[in-house]
Design a protein around this motif. Structure first.
Motif, mmCIF file in Angstrom:
data_model
loop_
_atom_site.group_PDB
_atom_site.id
_atom_site.type_symbol
_atom_site.label_atom_id
_atom_site.label_comp_id
_atom_site.label_asym_id
_atom_site.label_seq_id
_atom_site.Cartn_x
_atom_site.Cartn_y
_atom_site.Cartn_z
ATOM 1 N N LEU A 154 10.764 2.890 3.800
ATOM 2 C CA LEU A 154 9.529 3.206 4.514
ATOM 3 C C LEU A 154 9.753 3.367 6.011
ATOM 4 C CD1 LEU A 154 8.465 2.342 1.745
ATOM 5 C CD2 LEU A 154 6.590 1.166 2.890
ATOM 6 N N ALA A 155 10.876 2.867 6.509
ATOM 7 C CA ALA A 155 11.156 2.990 7.941
ATOM 8 C C ALA A 155 11.332 4.443 8.358
ATOM 9 C CB ALA A 155 12.410 2.197 8.299
ATOM 10 N N TYR A 156 11.675 5.311 7.419
ATOM 11 C CA TYR A 156 11.942 6.702 7.756
ATOM 12 C C TYR A 156 10.821 7.640 7.314
ATOM 13 C CZ TYR A 156 16.597 5.032 8.817
ATOM 14 O OH TYR A 156 17.659 4.362 9.357
ATOM 15 N N LEU A 157 9.704 7.102 6.845
ATOM 16 C CA LEU A 157 8.566 7.943 6.522
ATOM 17 C C LEU A 157 7.819 8.284 7.804
ATOM 18 C CD1 LEU A 157 7.136 6.296 3.274
ATOM 19 C CD2 LEU A 157 9.009 7.936 3.558
ATOM 20 N N ARG A 158 7.362 9.515 7.908
ATOM 21 C CA ARG A 158 6.741 9.954 9.159
ATOM 22 C C ARG A 158 5.333 9.405 9.337
ATOM 23 N NH1 ARG A 158 6.405 14.928 6.041
ATOM 24 N NH2 ARG A 158 4.218 15.492 5.663
ATOM 25 N N GLU A 159 4.693 8.952 8.247
ATOM 26 C CA GLU A 159 3.341 8.401 8.286
ATOM 27 C C GLU A 159 3.130 7.609 6.997
ATOM 28 O OE1 GLU A 159 0.238 11.520 7.168
ATOM 29 O OE2 GLU A 159 1.847 12.763 8.044
ATOM 30 N N PRO A 160 2.011 6.907 6.857
ATOM 31 C CA PRO A 160 1.789 6.107 5.652
ATOM 32 C C PRO A 160 1.765 6.956 4.385
ATOM 33 C CG PRO A 160 0.292 5.419 7.397
ATOM 34 C CD PRO A 160 0.969 6.660 7.890
ATOM 35 N N ALA A 161 2.446 6.452 3.357
ATOM 36 C CA ALA A 161 2.451 7.135 2.061
ATOM 37 C C ALA A 161 1.149 6.836 1.323
ATOM 38 C CB ALA A 161 3.643 6.677 1.227
ATOM 39 N N TRP A 162 0.813 7.691 0.395
ATOM 40 C CA TRP A 162 -0.347 7.465 -0.469
ATOM 41 C C TRP A 162 -0.130 6.161 -1.243
ATOM 42 C CZ3 TRP A 162 -0.775 9.799 -5.928
ATOM 43 C CH2 TRP A 162 -2.019 9.475 -6.498
ATOM 44 N N ASP A 163 -1.193 5.397 -1.392
ATOM 45 C CA ASP A 163 -1.089 4.123 -2.106
ATOM 46 C C ASP A 163 -1.260 4.260 -3.610
ATOM 47 O OD1 ASP A 163 -3.781 4.632 -2.329
ATOM 48 O OD2 ASP A 163 -4.439 2.926 -1.116
ATOM 49 N N GLY A 164 -1.460 5.496 -4.087
ATOM 50 C CA GLY A 164 -1.588 5.716 -5.518
ATOM 51 C C GLY A 164 -2.983 5.483 -6.076
ATOM 52 N N ARG A 165 -3.934 5.205 -5.189
ATOM 53 C CA ARG A 165 -5.278 4.867 -5.652
ATOM 54 C C ARG A 165 -6.259 6.022 -5.429
ATOM 55 N NH1 ARG A 165 -5.773 -1.153 -2.863
ATOM 56 N NH2 ARG A 165 -3.964 -2.083 -3.929
ATOM 57 N N GLY A 166 -7.444 5.867 -6.052
ATOM 58 C CA GLY A 166 -8.533 6.815 -5.829
ATOM 59 C C GLY A 166 -8.324 8.126 -6.567
ATOM 60 N N GLY A 167 -9.121 9.088 -6.180
ATOM 61 C CA GLY A 167 -9.049 10.415 -6.781
ATOM 62 C C GLY A 167 -10.334 10.757 -7.516
ATOM 63 N N PRO A 168 -10.396 11.914 -8.110
ATOM 64 C CA PRO A 168 -9.284 12.882 -8.172
ATOM 65 C C PRO A 168 -8.974 13.494 -6.814
ATOM 66 C CG PRO A 168 -11.283 13.858 -9.024
ATOM 67 C CD PRO A 168 -11.610 12.424 -8.758
ATOM 68 N N TRP A 169 -7.682 13.870 -6.649
ATOM 69 C CA TRP A 169 -7.215 14.438 -5.391
ATOM 70 C C TRP A 169 -6.596 15.807 -5.642
ATOM 71 C CZ3 TRP A 169 -8.975 11.503 -1.661
ATOM 72 C CH2 TRP A 169 -9.011 10.115 -1.801
ATOM 73 N N ARG A 170 -6.602 16.581 -4.557
ATOM 74 C CA ARG A 170 -5.813 17.804 -4.554
ATOM 75 C C ARG A 170 -4.949 17.786 -3.304
ATOM 76 N NH1 ARG A 170 -9.276 23.032 -2.520
ATOM 77 N NH2 ARG A 170 -10.305 22.044 -0.740
ATOM 78 N N LEU A 171 -3.871 18.553 -3.338
ATOM 79 C CA LEU A 171 -2.895 18.531 -2.258
ATOM 80 C C LEU A 171 -3.213 19.560 -1.189
ATOM 81 C CD1 LEU A 171 0.419 18.092 -4.254
ATOM 82 C CD2 LEU A 171 -0.575 16.477 -2.632
ATOM 83 N N GLY A 172 -3.034 19.130 0.049
ATOM 84 C CA GLY A 172 -3.245 20.040 1.164
ATOM 85 C C GLY A 172 -1.995 20.797 1.554
ATOM 86 N N ARG A 173 -0.872 20.501 0.904
ATOM 87 C CA ARG A 173 0.388 21.215 1.174
ATOM 88 C C ARG A 173 1.237 21.174 -0.094
ATOM 89 N NH1 ARG A 173 5.078 18.090 2.167
ATOM 90 N NH2 ARG A 173 4.654 15.841 2.026
ATOM 91 N N ALA A 174 2.241 22.037 -0.146
ATOM 92 C CA ALA A 174 3.174 22.022 -1.269
ATOM 93 C C ALA A 174 4.127 20.838 -1.122
ATOM 94 C CB ALA A 174 3.958 23.332 -1.316
ATOM 95 N N VAL A 175 4.418 20.168 -2.216
ATOM 96 C CA VAL A 175 5.305 18.998 -2.204
ATOM 97 C C VAL A 175 6.386 19.208 -3.257
ATOM 98 C CG1 VAL A 175 5.470 16.505 -2.499
ATOM 99 C CG2 VAL A 175 3.421 17.493 -1.469
ATOM 100 N N GLY A 176 7.657 19.070 -2.843
ATOM 101 C CA GLY A 176 8.775 19.249 -3.762
ATOM 102 C C GLY A 176 8.981 18.040 -4.657
ATOM 103 N N ALA A 177 9.802 18.211 -5.679
ATOM 104 C CA ALA A 177 10.084 17.133 -6.623
ATOM 105 C C ALA A 177 10.706 15.938 -5.909
ATOM 106 C CB ALA A 177 11.012 17.629 -7.724
#
Length: 346
Positions: A251-274
């Motif tokens: 987590l020290a190298y993440l640019r911002e907080p990661a999703w906590d896996g909760r809530g939704g339904p969600w859609r993505l605002g950008r393309a995300v690779g595998a």
């Protein structure tokens, strides 16, 4: 000076063998004596290049008497006998600082000259710092001591972090002098977060008052399983469970907080690779009405109620106002989203 402890026994052994043995035995004994002499001279002539040990000068030291001794400012490195080091350590060098609690700097050339005069050949085995800082009386904390203080102060905060936390890459002062041994150094901040953390130190008197402050830093690694894309996901795709996996990340190298896996339904605002991290900022709620969908437009005006078909020109959540194109008149109007297939104009 280091005494030649083995010289006399070696000569005695030669004399004894020559008196009671033949020529061949005497020659063997002579060779053995020469070997013993050479080994005996190694610690005595400490300045020779083949010595198996060195004298490392410290970069900061506290002296107690009126004269600085070698043992107060240096430590042995390598296999030197305790007796030989005790003799060397007692070597007087120069007058100690006259005022207790006030550090004095000695640069490398002056330090080399003083040790050359005091140690002669042995000086060639010295390993020098750029500068030696001396203080008469008091105490000195080295970088290792400050590191131990930081670990002890931040361990509770590290234990509370969600994952496996550890500290590394310390950036601390090489030493800190205390005016007297009763002063102590404390770490004022005890919070920890992934990445580089500033460490605020304070030197305190016995009554708790702060004498001075200084800073350092340490890098905190925090390994944890975070939501990532199980497969490449396009922008505006709805994030269904089959598209999400968990991958161990620092987590020290993440640019911002990661999703906590909760809530939704969600859609993505950008393309995300595998196996790329899904950040909280990547997500937005799934709209009630999607852009381009055909909706029923209800017109309310007093007792008049009209109904026509329209095309949503933008995404819209429940209750939000979006532009809609009337499919009959081709005019654009604004309507509030009532449900997934209906908008209302009032």
């Amino acid at each position: 000076m280091i005494r030649h402890h083995r010289t006399a026994p070696a000569r005695h052994s030669v004399a004894m063998v020559s008196a009671f043995a033949g020529p061949m035995v005497w020659l063997a004994a002579l060779a053995l004596a020469i070997a013993l002499l050479s080994f005996g001279l190694a610690p005595a002539r400490a300045g020779t290049a083949d010595a198996g040990w060195r004298i490392r000068l410290l970069d900061a030291a506290v002296v107690s008497g009126a004269t600085v001794t070698l043992g107060e400012i240096a430590e042995p490195v390598g296999p030197i006998s305790p007796q030989a080091w005790r003799e060397l350590a007692a070597t007087p060098l120069w007058a100690a600082p006259t005022e207790p609690g006030r550090p004095m700097s000695v640069n490398r050339p002056r330090l080399q000259q003083a040790l050359r005069e005091a140690l002669r050949d042995t000086e060639s085995l010295c390993l020098y710092p750029g500068t030696l800082v001396l203080q008469r009386g008091g105490a000195v904390l080295r970088e290792g001591d400050l590191r131990a203080l930081a670990v002890r102060a931040l361990t509770p905060a590290l234990s509370a972090l969600p994952g496996e936390a550890s500290m590394q890459d310390y950036r601390l002062p090489p030493y800190v002098f205390l005016a007297h041994p009763q002063q102590q150094v404390v770490v004022e901040n005890t919070l920890a977060a992934p990445g580089r953390n500033t460490l605020r130190f304070a030197v305190r008197e016995v009554d708790g008052s702060t004498v001075r402050k200084f800073t350092g830093s340490a890098f905190i690694d925090l390994w944890a399983d975070v939501p990532c894309a199980a497969q490449p996901v396009n922008k505006d795709d709805v994030l269904t469970p089959d598209k999400v996996t968990h991958v161990r990340k620092n987590l020290a190298y993440l640019r911002e907080p990661a999703w906590d896996g909760r809530g939704g339904p969600w859609r993505l605002g950008r393309a995300v690779g595998a196996e790329q991290v899904i950040y909280q900022s990547d997500l937005s709620g799934v709209p009630t009405v999607r852009r381009g969908s055909v909706v029923t437009v209800l017109y309310y005006s007093g007792s008049v109620r009209l109904q026509v078909q329209g095309e949503a020109m933008a995404d819209g959540g429940l209750g939000e106002t979006i532009p809609v194109r009337n499919l009959q008149s081709k005019r654009q109007i604004y309507a509030a989203v009532k449900d997934g297939g209906t908008v209302v104009v009032r």
